[in-house]
Every structure is written in C-alpha cells, then in structure tokens.
Design an enzyme around this catalytic site. Structure first.
Site, PDB file in Angstrom:
ATOM      1  N   ASP A  16      14.883  18.012   5.188  1.00  0.00           N
ATOM      2  CA  ASP A  16      14.555  17.188   3.925  1.00  0.00           C
ATOM      3  C   ASP A  16      14.711  15.829   3.658  1.00  0.00           C
ATOM      4  O   ASP A  16      14.564  15.255   2.964  1.00  0.00           O
ATOM      5  CB  ASP A  16      14.986  18.118   2.804  1.00  0.00           C
ATOM      6  CG  ASP A  16      14.325  19.512   2.661  1.00  0.00           C
ATOM      7  OD1 ASP A  16      13.219  19.503   3.373  1.00  0.00           O
ATOM      8  OD2 ASP A  16      14.864  20.428   2.605  1.00  0.00           O
ATOM      9  N   HIS A  62      23.746  22.929   5.114  1.00  0.00           N
ATOM     10  CA  HIS A  62      22.780  23.909   5.609  1.00  0.00           C
ATOM     11  C   HIS A  62      23.652  25.233   5.764  1.00  0.00           C
ATOM     12  O   HIS A  62      24.613  25.046   6.181  1.00  0.00           O
ATOM     13  CB  HIS A  62      21.911  23.622   6.555  1.00  0.00           C
ATOM     14  CG  HIS A  62      20.593  24.226   6.906  1.00  0.00           C
ATOM     15  ND1 HIS A  62      20.733  25.657   7.554  1.00  0.00           N
ATOM     16  CD2 HIS A  62      19.340  24.189   6.581  1.00  0.00           C
ATOM     17  CE1 HIS A  62      19.627  26.134   7.551  1.00  0.00           C
ATOM     18  NE2 HIS A  62      18.785  25.261   6.952  1.00  0.00           N
TER      19      HIS A  62
HETATM   20  N1  ACO Z   1      26.967  17.916  -1.380  1.00  0.00           N
HETATM   21  C1  ACO Z   1      28.315  17.956  -1.525  1.00  0.00           C
HETATM   22  N2  ACO Z   1      28.996  19.206  -1.270  1.00  0.00           N
HETATM   23  C2  ACO Z   1      28.314  19.946  -0.741  1.00  0.00           C
HETATM   24  C3  ACO Z   1      26.962  20.009  -0.364  1.00  0.00           C
HETATM   25  C4  ACO Z   1      26.379  18.972  -0.488  1.00  0.00           C
HETATM   26  N3  ACO Z   1      24.958  18.581  -0.499  1.00  0.00           N
HETATM   27  N4  ACO Z   1      26.594  21.240   0.495  1.00  0.00           N
HETATM   28  C5  ACO Z   1      27.676  21.948   0.492  1.00  0.00           C
HETATM   29  N5  ACO Z   1      28.499  21.208  -0.156  1.00  0.00           N
HETATM   30  C6  ACO Z   1      29.971  21.793  -0.196  1.00  0.00           C
HETATM   31  C7  ACO Z   1      30.466  22.878  -1.425  1.00  0.00           C
HETATM   32  O1  ACO Z   1      30.587  22.258  -2.698  1.00  0.00           O
HETATM   33  C8  ACO Z   1      31.380  23.645  -0.822  1.00  0.00           C
HETATM   34  O2  ACO Z   1      32.450  23.035  -0.916  1.00  0.00           O
HETATM   35  P1  ACO Z   1      33.991  23.905  -0.991  1.00  0.00           P
HETATM   36  O3  ACO Z   1      33.999  24.574   0.241  1.00  0.00           O
HETATM   37  O4  ACO Z   1      34.994  22.929  -1.487  1.00  0.00           O
HETATM   38  O5  ACO Z   1      33.656  24.823  -2.342  1.00  0.00           O
HETATM   39  C9  ACO Z   1      31.109  23.737   0.830  1.00  0.00           C
HETATM   40  O6  ACO Z   1      30.281  22.349   0.934  1.00  0.00           O
HETATM   41  C10 ACO Z   1      30.099  24.872   1.172  1.00  0.00           C
HETATM   42  O7  ACO Z   1      29.147  24.870   0.518  1.00  0.00           O
HETATM   43  P2  ACO Z   1      28.430  26.114   0.142  1.00  0.00           P
HETATM   44  O8  ACO Z   1      27.506  25.957  -1.192  1.00  0.00           O
HETATM   45  O9  ACO Z   1      29.221  27.444   0.000  1.00  0.00           O
HETATM   46  O10 ACO Z   1      27.103  26.099   1.196  1.00  0.00           O
HETATM   47  P3  ACO Z   1      25.756  27.213   1.375  1.00  0.00           P
HETATM   48  O11 ACO Z   1      25.714  27.611   2.778  1.00  0.00           O
HETATM   49  O12 ACO Z   1      25.923  28.428   0.310  1.00  0.00           O
HETATM   50  O13 ACO Z   1      24.599  26.390   0.874  1.00  0.00           O
HETATM   51  C11 ACO Z   1      22.960  24.718   0.763  1.00  0.00           C
HETATM   52  C12 ACO Z   1      23.810  25.392   1.618  1.00  0.00           C
HETATM   53  C13 ACO Z   1      22.184  25.338  -0.298  1.00  0.00           C
HETATM   54  C14 ACO Z   1      21.830  24.047   1.711  1.00  0.00           C
HETATM   55  C15 ACO Z   1      23.953  23.474   0.195  1.00  0.00           C
HETATM   56  O14 ACO Z   1      24.426  22.657   1.211  1.00  0.00           O
HETATM   57  C16 ACO Z   1      23.163  22.627  -0.666  1.00  0.00           C
HETATM   58  O15 ACO Z   1      23.001  22.781  -1.931  1.00  0.00           O
HETATM   59  N6  ACO Z   1      22.448  21.394  -0.036  1.00  0.00           N
HETATM   60  C17 ACO Z   1      21.770  20.519  -1.039  1.00  0.00           C
HETATM   61  C18 ACO Z   1      20.531  20.992  -1.107  1.00  0.00           C
HETATM   62  C19 ACO Z   1      19.636  20.822   0.386  1.00  0.00           C
HETATM   63  O16 ACO Z   1      19.620  19.739   0.879  1.00  0.00           O
HETATM   64  N7  ACO Z   1      18.748  21.956   0.562  1.00  0.00           N
HETATM   65  C20 ACO Z   1      18.102  22.149   1.592  1.00  0.00           C
HETATM   66  C21 ACO Z   1      18.587  23.005   2.554  1.00  0.00           C
HETATM   67  S1  ACO Z   1      17.460  22.908   3.980  1.00  0.00           S
HETATM   68  C22 ACO Z   1      15.968  23.537   3.784  1.00  0.00           C
HETATM   69  O17 ACO Z   1      15.930  24.612   2.867  1.00  0.00           O
HETATM   70  C23 ACO Z   1      14.829  23.063   4.286  1.00  0.00           C
END
Ligand code: ACO
Length: 446
Positions: A380, A322
């Site tokens: 979720d 998140h």
């Molecule tokens: N699985 C694997 N790796 C992940 C995940 C994941 N679900 N989420 C983040 N990471 C990793 C990224 O690859 C990144 O790694 P790095 O530092 O080595 O490059 C690090 O964690 C940070 O991730 P970001 O993408 O920079 O984080 P951001 O805050 O931009 O993204 C998000 C947040 C979009 C929710 C992301 O965690 C994601 O895509 N999760 C899966 C989708 C999801 O569950 N969305 C629901 C959100 S809650 C809602 O809307 C109700």
C-alpha cells in the site's frame, strides 16, 4: 516426539510427527497430537482433539499462531519475502501474465491454454453489466458517501438480483456467481466514483480488456470520446494482479467465516469488502496518501517518524509493517518500480509526494525502531501514489483493491465449500466476565 510419516505432497496435509502434551488440563495422561506438513511452509500441530482430550482450548487472539484452514491457492514466506499464486512467483506473473489469466489460475489452479483463456475472458466479460435496477440503489446514497460504504451495500444487494446463482450446493451456480462478481466489481466501483462526482454512469465496453474497461467506466463521459492510455491500463492491470490474493488475510478470513454458515457468495463478498475497508488492512492505501499529504514537506518527516515511535501516540507510519512479511513485501518492490515508470511516462516524475515517500522509506529503513521490528514498506505504500497519478481520487483507492481481491475471496470461498472437512467457523473464548450471580431488582441496585 515420534516420527511417523514424513512425506508431504500436494494432495493434502500429511501427518509427519506427533507432539506429546504431558498432564494437560483435566487429563492426567499425556495426550499425543499429530503434526501435519503441507507442501511448503511451517508444520502445524493438529489440535482438533485437544478439547476432547484435555478440556482446554488454545488462546490466540489475532490468530498469530493459528492455521485456520487447508488451502492450495496462495503461499507466503514472510521471512524470505516470497509470494506464490498456485506455486507461481508473483514477480513472474507480474512480468508475463495479465489479470484475467491470474483470475483463471487462482480459480482453477492452472494457467489456461489459449482456448481456455479466450473462453474464460469471454465468459467473464459477458457479465460486466449490472441489472438496470441496481442503478436505483446508488440514488439512495448521499453524494459524499464513501465509495466503500456504497460497495458494501451494492455488492450485498446483488444477492437480491441473482437468485439463479445463489445456490451454493450447485457447482455451476457457484461458477456463475464467481464470474458475475469478478465481472461486476469494476462496474460497481466505477459507478460509485461517477455517482460521487455527479457524472452519468458509463456502461462497460466488452471490446476492452478488464483493466481498460475499468478505466473507461471511471473516466469516459458521454459527450466526448475517451481513449484509454495503454500505460495506465498496464499499470492498473499490474495493481490488480498484485492485489488478487494474499492467503488468509483479514478480509479473506471474513469471507470464509461468513461463507462457512452457508451464506451466498454475494453476501460473503460484501462482508469481505467491509473487512478490507479498515486502515490496518486495505484502507491503508488511502491512509498512506492522507499521511503523505499531511507530512507535506521534507522538514516534517522526522516529526512523523518520532510520532510513529512514540508508544503514547496512536499514530503509525501507514504503509509500513505486515503481520506476515518480516522482510520487504515482494509486491511493494514491484510497485516501487512501476511507480517510477508510471510517473515518468506521465511526466510527473517530480511528484512531491513521491519524493516525501522515498525519503520516508529511506529514513525508516535505517531507523533502529523500524529495523528491530522488521517494519518494511508494504504494497500500500506505493499503490496510492500510482493511483493518484492515474487520476483516481484517494477515497476510491480501497475500492480498487476490493475489485482486485474479489477473485481471491471467491477462489478461497469456493475452495472452502468444496472442502469435505468444512464446518461452520465457530471459535471459542476465554471468559473473564462476572461468574454466575443472581438478578437484583431495580429498587435494590446501588
Ligand atoms: N508504525 C509504527 N510502529 C509499528 C507499525 C507502524 N506502521 N507497525 C507495527 N509497529 C510496531 C508496533 O507498535 C509494535 O511495536 P512493539 O513491539 O514495541 O509494541 C510492533 O511494531 C509489532 O506490531 P504489531 O501491531 O504487533 O504487528 P501486527 O502484525 O499486529 O500488525 C499491521 C500488522 C496491522 C499491518 C501493522 O504493521 C500496521 O498497523 N501497519 C500500518 C497499517 C498498514 O500499512 N496496513 C496495511 C497492511 S498490508 C495490507 O493489508 C495490504
């Protein structure tokens, strides 16, 4: 840094300090920027004079360090894993309140007394039907259309039906539009579902509560009586409460940005639905279930964990991570408990997908990759399993989220309209395209 005014009150941001930016941009003189404090949460540097004083913009794609507005509605402490609606912890509201009461709280800032609650419930319920002509819209869609595609279209089309509540300058019309949207969203989502399975639309029943009526419109058929299961109605009410608002997330920011130009609330809500649809946001509940179905067995969990960690693989563990929570999402904790209760009550506690979900959660919470990056399950991760157990098809999950979030969108939209400092949202950019060059006629191009 100089200390000026330390008092932070609920009456708006208070200047607490200033920060000095030395020799920035075209200005050789240091520039002082105010530091503002809210009631709780991090202080912010007020950069509104930055461009005028330095000729420079700030650069923050994805708004990771930007407060885009002042708001009094919802507060999140991502490090603690805390969520407050108008100051009330989500755990207490989930335990003791109901969805319409939470709607009142989000819209008006206080919990209603008994009289206010009865009147609000009555006023919202009065608007549950949609204009009969709206039914014809549905017939224009393919039966296999995604419910979110239908929702974007039909909710946007409400602008064409309710001219008497589209004047955003009139507080009464704004209120009527808010009630209409809250009341009609379940009707529209249920119609999208019925249309997709080829069943007749079921009209709302105003003697049922909000969650009961939503289930009734989705599952009743004209040829036999339908009794709403109170356990499912309670679970639906909880899902609606937990998703009702979440500060300046992507869809809410979209609604605010669309509304900042003066667009009507129905059009702004349609924009919010479009933004919510994406798998990185509300579409994650559908994506989680798709992923669990794909994993299918315990043996394949390590393969999916490895894929999530592989930088060359775009796959992410859906329902994990998140932008704001760097601790357990408090909504996920509540949802996890409810998930077990609902599955037990329905006698499906041995649901294989739940077992896979629990195992996945256990492994991910211990895995160095996820621990280092603070990747916890989000709301979720569990909502999809509950919705599935309730008999709601996967493709409708995000539409249920949209029903719940409508009150948040509209409360934030109203707050923005009433904010005297409100301006059209117009971010700037750092341009990296070609510098000025002269047009070349077609016969001279290589
Ligand atoms: N699985 C694997 N790796 C992940 C995940 C994941 N679900 N989420 C983040 N990471 C990793 C990224 O690859 C990144 O790694 P790095 O530092 O080595 O490059 C690090 O964690 C940070 O991730 P970001 O993408 O920079 O984080 P951001 O805050 O931009 O993204 C998000 C947040 C979009 C929710 C992301 O965690 C994601 O895509 N999760 C899966 C989708 C999801 O569950 N969305 C629901 C959100 S809650 C809602 O809307 C109700």
């Amino acid at each position: 840094m100089t200390q000026t005014d330390a008092a932070a009150t609920a009456n708006g941001p208070q200047q607490k300090d200033t920060v000095t930016l030395a020799e920035a941009g075209s200005n050789a003189e240091p520039i002082e920027l105010p530091v503002l404090s809210g009631t709780i949460g991090p202080d912010v540097i007020d950069i509104r004079t930055l461009y005028g004083g330095t000729g420079m913009f700030t650069y923050d794609p994805g708004y990771t360090s930007t407060a885009s507005c002042e708001s009094r509605i919802t507060f999140i402490d991502g490090d603690k894993g805390e969520l407050l609606y108008r100051g009330y912890p989500i755990e207490q509201l989930a335990e003791s309140s109901d969805f319409l009461e939470v709607c009142y709280l989000l819209l008006y800032g206080e919990l209603p007394n008994a009289e206010q609650s009865a009147k609000f419930s009555n006023d919202v319920t009065y608007h549950t039907m949609v204009h009969e002509q709206v039914n014809l819209f549905f017939r224009g869609f393919r039966r296999d259309a995604h419910p979110m595609a239908v929702m974007v279209g039909v909710v946007g089309a409400l602008s064409a039906f309710y001219h008497d509540s589209s004047d955003i300058e009139d507080p009464y019309q704004r209120m009527v539009a808010s009630y209409r949207l809250i009341a009609k969203m379940p009707t529209i989502a249920a119609m999208a579902f019925k249309f997709s399975i080829g069943q007749p639309f079921i009209y709302p029943r105003n003697d049922l509560n909000y969650a009961e009526n939503f289930l009734h419109m989705m599952f009743a058929v004209p040829c036999e009586p339908y009794r709403v299961n109170p356990i499912l109605a309670k679970a639906m009410d909880l899902i609606l409460i937990l998703h009702a608002d979440h500060e300046q997330n992507a869809s809410t920011s979209t609604v605010r940005l669309a509304g900042s130009s003066g667009a009507n609330p129905f059009a702004c809500t349609a924009a919010g639905i479009a933004s919510l649809w994406g798998p990185a946001h509300g579409g994650a509940n559908e994506a989680v279930l798709k992923m669990l179905e794909e994993i299918d067995s315990h043996d394949r969990i390590p393969e999916f964990i490895d894929r999530a960690k592989d930088k060359d693989d775009p796959f992410r563990l859906m329902g994990f991570g998140h932008r704001v929570y760097k601790n357990y999402d408090p909504r996920a904790k509540i949802m996890r408990e409810t998930c077990h209760e609902v599955l037990d009550e329905l006698g499906v506690h041995d649901e294989p997908l739940l077992k896979i979900a629990l195992e996945l959660e256990k492994i991910a919470l211990q895995d160095e990759y996820f621990v280092e990056r603070n990747l916890y399950p989000n709301v979720d991760f569990y909502s999809g399993i509950i919705l599935r157990a309730m008999g709601i098809p996967r493709r409708l999950f995000t539409a249920v989220f949209a029903v719940a979030r409508t009150v948040g969108w509209i409360a934030q939209w109203s707050e923005m309209i009433e904010d005297p400092s409100q301006k059209i949202g117009r971010p700037r950019q750092i341009y990296t395209g070609p510098a000025r060059r002269d047009f070349v006629s077609i016969d001279q191009r290589s």
